[in-house]
Design a protein around this motif. Structure first.
Motif, PDB file in Angstrom:
ATOM      1  N   TYR A  29       0.960  -1.224   0.190  1.00  0.00           N
ATOM      2  CA  TYR A  29       0.312  -0.151   0.061  1.00  0.00           C
ATOM      3  C   TYR A  29       0.353   1.022  -0.156  1.00  0.00           C
ATOM      4  N   LEU A  30       1.666   0.756   0.957  1.00  0.00           N
ATOM      5  CA  LEU A  30       2.357   2.516   1.103  1.00  0.00           C
ATOM      6  C   LEU A  30       3.454   2.853  -0.721  1.00  0.00           C
ATOM      7  N   VAL A  31       4.287   1.402  -0.804  1.00  0.00           N
ATOM      8  CA  VAL A  31       4.870   1.311  -2.237  1.00  0.00           C
ATOM      9  C   VAL A  31       3.904   2.057  -3.500  1.00  0.00           C
ATOM     10  N   VAL A  32       2.756   1.127  -3.755  1.00  0.00           N
ATOM     11  CA  VAL A  32       1.685   2.434  -4.362  1.00  0.00           C
ATOM     12  C   VAL A  32       1.644   3.816  -4.122  1.00  0.00           C
ATOM     13  N   ARG A  33       1.220   4.314  -3.117  1.00  0.00           N
ATOM     14  CA  ARG A  33       1.295   5.975  -3.094  1.00  0.00           C
ATOM     15  C   ARG A  33       2.314   6.304  -3.451  1.00  0.00           C
ATOM     16  N   ILE A  34       3.293   5.514  -3.499  1.00  0.00           N
ATOM     17  CA  ILE A  34       4.960   6.997  -3.939  1.00  0.00           C
ATOM     18  C   ILE A  34       4.793   7.223  -5.129  1.00  0.00           C
ATOM     19  N   ARG A  35       4.871   8.863  -5.826  1.00  0.00           N
ATOM     20  CA  ARG A  35       4.534   8.936  -6.904  1.00  0.00           C
ATOM     21  C   ARG A  35       6.014   9.192  -7.751  1.00  0.00           C
ATOM     22  N   ASN A  36       6.926   8.975  -6.200  1.00  0.00           N
ATOM     23  CA  ASN A  36       8.443   9.791  -7.178  1.00  0.00           C
ATOM     24  C   ASN A  36       8.951   7.969  -7.966  1.00  0.00           C
ATOM     25  N   VAL A  37       8.465   8.292  -9.049  1.00  0.00           N
ATOM     26  CA  VAL A  37       9.253   6.690  -9.110  1.00  0.00           C
ATOM     27  C   VAL A  37      10.394   5.752  -9.486  1.00  0.00           C
ATOM     28  N   GLU A 112      -2.928  -2.567  -7.013  1.00  0.00           N
ATOM     29  CA  GLU A 112      -2.643  -1.662  -8.722  1.00  0.00           C
ATOM     30  C   GLU A 112      -3.563  -1.090  -9.901  1.00  0.00           C
ATOM     31  N   GLN A 113      -4.297  -3.042  -9.775  1.00  0.00           N
ATOM     32  CA  GLN A 113      -5.394  -3.068 -10.433  1.00  0.00           C
ATOM     33  C   GLN A 113      -6.418  -2.197  -9.999  1.00  0.00           C
ATOM     34  N   VAL A 114      -7.020  -1.547  -9.170  1.00  0.00           N
ATOM     35  CA  VAL A 114      -8.302  -0.940  -8.081  1.00  0.00           C
ATOM     36  C   VAL A 114      -8.534  -0.046  -9.442  1.00  0.00           C
ATOM     37  N   ASP A 115      -9.593  -0.074 -10.054  1.00  0.00           N
ATOM     38  CA  ASP A 115      -9.465   1.077 -10.526  1.00  0.00           C
ATOM     39  C   ASP A 115      -9.755   2.519  -9.936  1.00  0.00           C
ATOM     40  N   GLU A 116      -8.551   3.368 -10.753  1.00  0.00           N
ATOM     41  CA  GLU A 116      -8.716   4.358  -9.071  1.00  0.00           C
ATOM     42  C   GLU A 116      -9.477   5.343  -9.839  1.00  0.00           C
ATOM     43  N   GLU A 129      -8.627   8.791   4.198  1.00  0.00           N
ATOM     44  CA  GLU A 129      -7.570   8.075   3.156  1.00  0.00           C
ATOM     45  C   GLU A 129      -7.884   6.553   3.889  1.00  0.00           C
ATOM     46  N   ALA A 130      -8.281   6.241   4.798  1.00  0.00           N
ATOM     47  CA  ALA A 130      -8.349   5.362   5.818  1.00  0.00           C
ATOM     48  C   ALA A 130      -9.553   4.737   5.627  1.00  0.00           C
ATOM     49  N   VAL A 131     -10.436   5.432   5.702  1.00  0.00           N
ATOM     50  CA  VAL A 131     -12.110   4.729   4.807  1.00  0.00           C
ATOM     51  C   VAL A 131     -12.153   4.246   3.579  1.00  0.00           C
ATOM     52  N   ILE A 132     -11.287   5.350   2.831  1.00  0.00           N
ATOM     53  CA  ILE A 132     -11.366   4.584   1.223  1.00  0.00           C
ATOM     54  C   ILE A 132     -10.491   3.291   1.177  1.00  0.00           C
ATOM     55  N   PHE A 133      -9.106   3.681   2.230  1.00  0.00           N
ATOM     56  CA  PHE A 133      -8.340   1.594   2.227  1.00  0.00           C
ATOM     57  C   PHE A 133      -9.387   0.483   2.380  1.00  0.00           C
ATOM     58  N   ARG A 134     -10.282   0.980   3.599  1.00  0.00           N
ATOM     59  CA  ARG A 134     -11.445   0.058   4.180  1.00  0.00           C
ATOM     60  C   ARG A 134     -12.533  -0.481   3.440  1.00  0.00           C
ATOM     61  N   ARG A 135     -12.730   0.274   2.791  1.00  0.00           N
ATOM     62  CA  ARG A 135     -14.319   0.211   2.010  1.00  0.00           C
ATOM     63  C   ARG A 135     -14.001  -0.419   0.484  1.00  0.00           C
ATOM     64  N   ILE A 136     -12.677   1.001  -0.125  1.00  0.00           N
ATOM     65  CA  ILE A 136     -13.282   0.349  -1.376  1.00  0.00           C
ATOM     66  C   ILE A 136     -11.454  -0.263  -2.173  1.00  0.00           C
ATOM     67  N   LEU A 137     -10.272   0.523  -1.577  1.00  0.00           N
ATOM     68  CA  LEU A 137      -9.192  -0.499  -1.698  1.00  0.00           C
ATOM     69  C   LEU A 137      -9.062  -1.982  -1.138  1.00  0.00           C
TER      70      LEU A 137
END
Length: 225
Positions: A29-37, A112-116, A129-137
């Motif tokens: 989860y933390l790596v997916v959230r990193i924006r710097n390639v 990464e396959q979850v629809d953004e 973000e915590a609710v998004i993680f729990r209910r959607i991601l």
């Protein structure tokens, strides 16, 4: 037939998957959230490294860190009175480290396959973000996460090289099923080795079958939706 390797292996695999499941999911989860390639590539390479290293090399690094006179090993002995190297805890440590990349990469791929668009819509509605993680991601990524957990469990059950390096091959304490197979073959007892191999194959088959059953169940749930 000595049943202690079976019990030690099962206990090791259960404890290691508890550690690996949550740490692997959190790391993904933390790596997916990193924006710097570049930063993402560096972290991904570091977290995946135990998957591509020979297990004996990974075990060497663990022994270097957790040996009695080594940095982390001496810290645990001095402050907690716990000796990690050549103990049952070392079998858990080895299994967790070696199986971690399977859990991490499976969870990362699932996230990464979850629809953004679902995530962007939730943020637009002001969901934390915590609710998004729990209910959607998490619900949408759950099939991949569970598959990774089953694979990591099976990998921890069959771990040999790193376990031999940091935990040793102590009968009744750190001798897991793979080490028992090695010991029986080394002693020329092929009949005993066949028994342990059969048990390992059976347990591995059950783990893979469980993954396929879980995948089929999730596909049925998706069709019903």
């Amino acid at each position: 037939m000595d049943f202690s390797p079976i019990l030690i292996s099962l206990k090791t695999a259960v404890f290691s998957i508890v550690i690996t499941f949550f740490t692997g999911m959190l790391a993904a989860y933390l790596v997916v959230r990193i924006r710097n390639v570049k930063v993402k590539i560096a972290w991904d390479g570091f977290l995946t490294l135990p998957l591509v290293l020979p297990p004996t090399v990974a075990g060497f690094f663990l022994l270097y860190l957790f040996g009695v006179k080594r940095p982390l090993g001496s810290f645990f002995v001095e402050y907690f009175g716990v000796k990690i190297a050549f103990s049952w805890g070392a079998t858990v440590l080895a299994a967790a480290v070696i199986s971690f990349p399977l859990m991490y990469r499976s969870a990362r791929g699932a996230f990464e396959q979850v629809d953004e668009n679902l995530i962007f819509a939730a943020r637009t509605l002001g969901m934390p973000e915590a609710v998004i993680f729990r209910r959607i991601l998490l619900p949408n990524a759950l099939p991949g996460i569970l598959s990774g957990g089953i694979l990591a469990f099976a990998r921890g059950l069959g771990e040999f090289g790193a376990t031999a390096m940091i935990a040793g091959n102590i009968a009744g304490r750190t001798r897991t099923l793979p080490l028992a197979v090695y010991s029986e073959v080394a002693a020329g007892n092929m009949e005993g080795a066949y028994r342990y191999v059969l048990i390992l194959v059976l347990l591995s088959f059950l783990a893979v079958s469980g993954m396929n059953v879980a995948a089929g169940w999730f596909r049925k749930q998706d069709r019903r939706r």
